[in-house]
Scaffold this active site. Structure first.
Site, PDB file in Angstrom:
ATOM      1  N   ARG A   1      11.412  43.198  53.573  1.00  0.00           N
ATOM      2  CA  ARG A   1      12.276  42.555  52.584  1.00  0.00           C
ATOM      3  C   ARG A   1      12.484  41.091  52.938  1.00  0.00           C
ATOM      4  O   ARG A   1      12.813  40.768  54.076  1.00  0.00           O
ATOM      5  CB  ARG A   1      13.634  43.249  52.537  1.00  0.00           C
ATOM      6  CG  ARG A   1      13.564  44.735  52.203  1.00  0.00           C
ATOM      7  CD  ARG A   1      14.911  45.383  52.442  1.00  0.00           C
ATOM      8  NE  ARG A   1      14.864  46.822  52.210  1.00  0.00           N
ATOM      9  CZ  ARG A   1      15.857  47.646  52.487  1.00  0.00           C
ATOM     10  NH1 ARG A   1      16.986  47.171  53.018  1.00  0.00           N
ATOM     11  NH2 ARG A   1      15.749  48.944  52.251  1.00  0.00           N
TER      12      ARG A   1
ATOM     13  N   ASP B   1      14.762  37.644  52.096  1.00  0.00           N
ATOM     14  CA  ASP B   1      16.112  37.356  51.626  1.00  0.00           C
ATOM     15  C   ASP B   1      16.101  36.382  50.454  1.00  0.00           C
ATOM     16  O   ASP B   1      15.070  35.771  50.131  1.00  0.00           O
ATOM     17  CB  ASP B   1      16.952  36.766  52.765  1.00  0.00           C
ATOM     18  CG  ASP B   1      17.158  37.751  53.901  1.00  0.00           C
ATOM     19  OD1 ASP B   1      17.176  38.965  53.635  1.00  0.00           O
ATOM     20  OD2 ASP B   1      17.283  37.296  55.052  1.00  0.00           O
TER      21      ASP B   1
ATOM     22  N   ARG C   1      14.940  32.288  61.167  1.00  0.00           N
ATOM     23  CA  ARG C   1      15.832  31.186  60.799  1.00  0.00           C
ATOM     24  C   ARG C   1      16.771  30.817  61.947  1.00  0.00           C
ATOM     25  O   ARG C   1      17.131  29.651  62.127  1.00  0.00           O
ATOM     26  CB  ARG C   1      16.620  31.549  59.542  1.00  0.00           C
ATOM     27  CG  ARG C   1      15.738  31.616  58.297  1.00  0.00           C
ATOM     28  CD  ARG C   1      16.424  32.306  57.130  1.00  0.00           C
ATOM     29  NE  ARG C   1      17.639  31.612  56.731  1.00  0.00           N
ATOM     30  CZ  ARG C   1      18.504  32.094  55.840  1.00  0.00           C
ATOM     31  NH1 ARG C   1      18.290  33.293  55.286  1.00  0.00           N
ATOM     32  NH2 ARG C   1      19.577  31.407  55.516  1.00  0.00           N
TER      33      ARG C   1
END
Length: 244
Positions: A50, A52, A197
């Site tokens: 998945r 974001d 990130r």
């Protein structure tokens, strides 16, 4: 039923991530609805992982089962005719009955793009994270070496615990520059929530001179998210490749 494997690219800017969410525009639902228009039945799209909200993909891999009899190339063209402009099927082929885009993935490569300048690019602003301070790429690369290998990446995981274990193996991590653009390539056997990130935000602290290079190894050892740098913005993140 045939098992169709596709390689999908999308601009994540206007999507609320991959996974279906009621009342929100998502990549999964958009793809499933396009397939339904072609085949008359809605498949369940299964992605390698998945992404974001705001995160992009160049090489997301998806599989789904369908009764459609058209050739893979015809299916690719039909899907692209139904998909919006911010999505595209790059490849389409028939996979074995047991192929699973998520469970069968062995490595994923993410790229995080940064631009260190005081002037934003009005055309590419959705595809990088800006740093108003010049970054020391050599220092970032040296600091990144401590993250390569098998480690507990708890310090780089948001909302722990998300998985049964925070142990992952990074097989490649590089920091490169071309003009005012810098990119981090991170390849691993799996990723935790916001892991790339957070790695980017941590290395940017080194690049700005806020932290010494040795700090990254200390953050890793601490196994405490509070010790790492900020979670860098989603706009700079791209899923580049999935290996099987």
């Amino acid at each position: 039923m045939r098992n169709i494997k596709i390689v999908l690219s999308y601009d994540g800017t206007d999507f609320n991530g991959w996974q279906i969410q009621p009342g929100l525009r998502t990549v999964q639902e958009t793809l499933e609805l396009a397939a339904e228009q072609i085949t008359g039945s809605r498949p369940k799209a299964n992605a390698s992982g998945r992404t974001d909200a705001g995160v992009h993909a160049v090489g997301q891999v998806v599989n789904f089962y369908t009764p459609a009899t058209m050739t893979p190339d015809s299916f690719r063209k039909a899907l692209n005719a139904k998909l919006p402009d911010d999505m595209a099927v790059r490849e389409c082929k028939e996979a074995g009955d047991t192929f699973d885009a998520n469970r069968d993935a062995v490595r994923k490569l993410y790229r995080y793009v940064i631009r260190d300048t005081n002037i934003r690019d009005p055309f590419l602003r959705k595809y990088y994270s800006i740093s108003h301070q010049t970054l020391d790429v050599a220092a970032m690369q040296r600091a990144a070496r401590s993250l390569v290998g098998t480690h507990d990446f708890h310090s780089f995981e948001t909302n722990w615990p998300n998985r049964a274990t925070s142990v992952r193996t990074i097989t490649h991590l590089s920091v490169n520059r071309a003009g005012e653009y810098i990119w981090l390539d991170v390849e691993a056997d799996g990723f935790l929530y916001n892991m790339v990130r957070t790695i980017a935000g941590t290395l940017m602290n080194v690049g700005r001179g806020y932290w010494p290079e040795e700090k990254v190894a200390e953050v890793l050892k601490a196994e405490d998210r509070r010790e790492a740098g900020p979670t860098a913005p989603a706009a700079g993140l791209f899923l580049m490749r999935v290996s099987y």
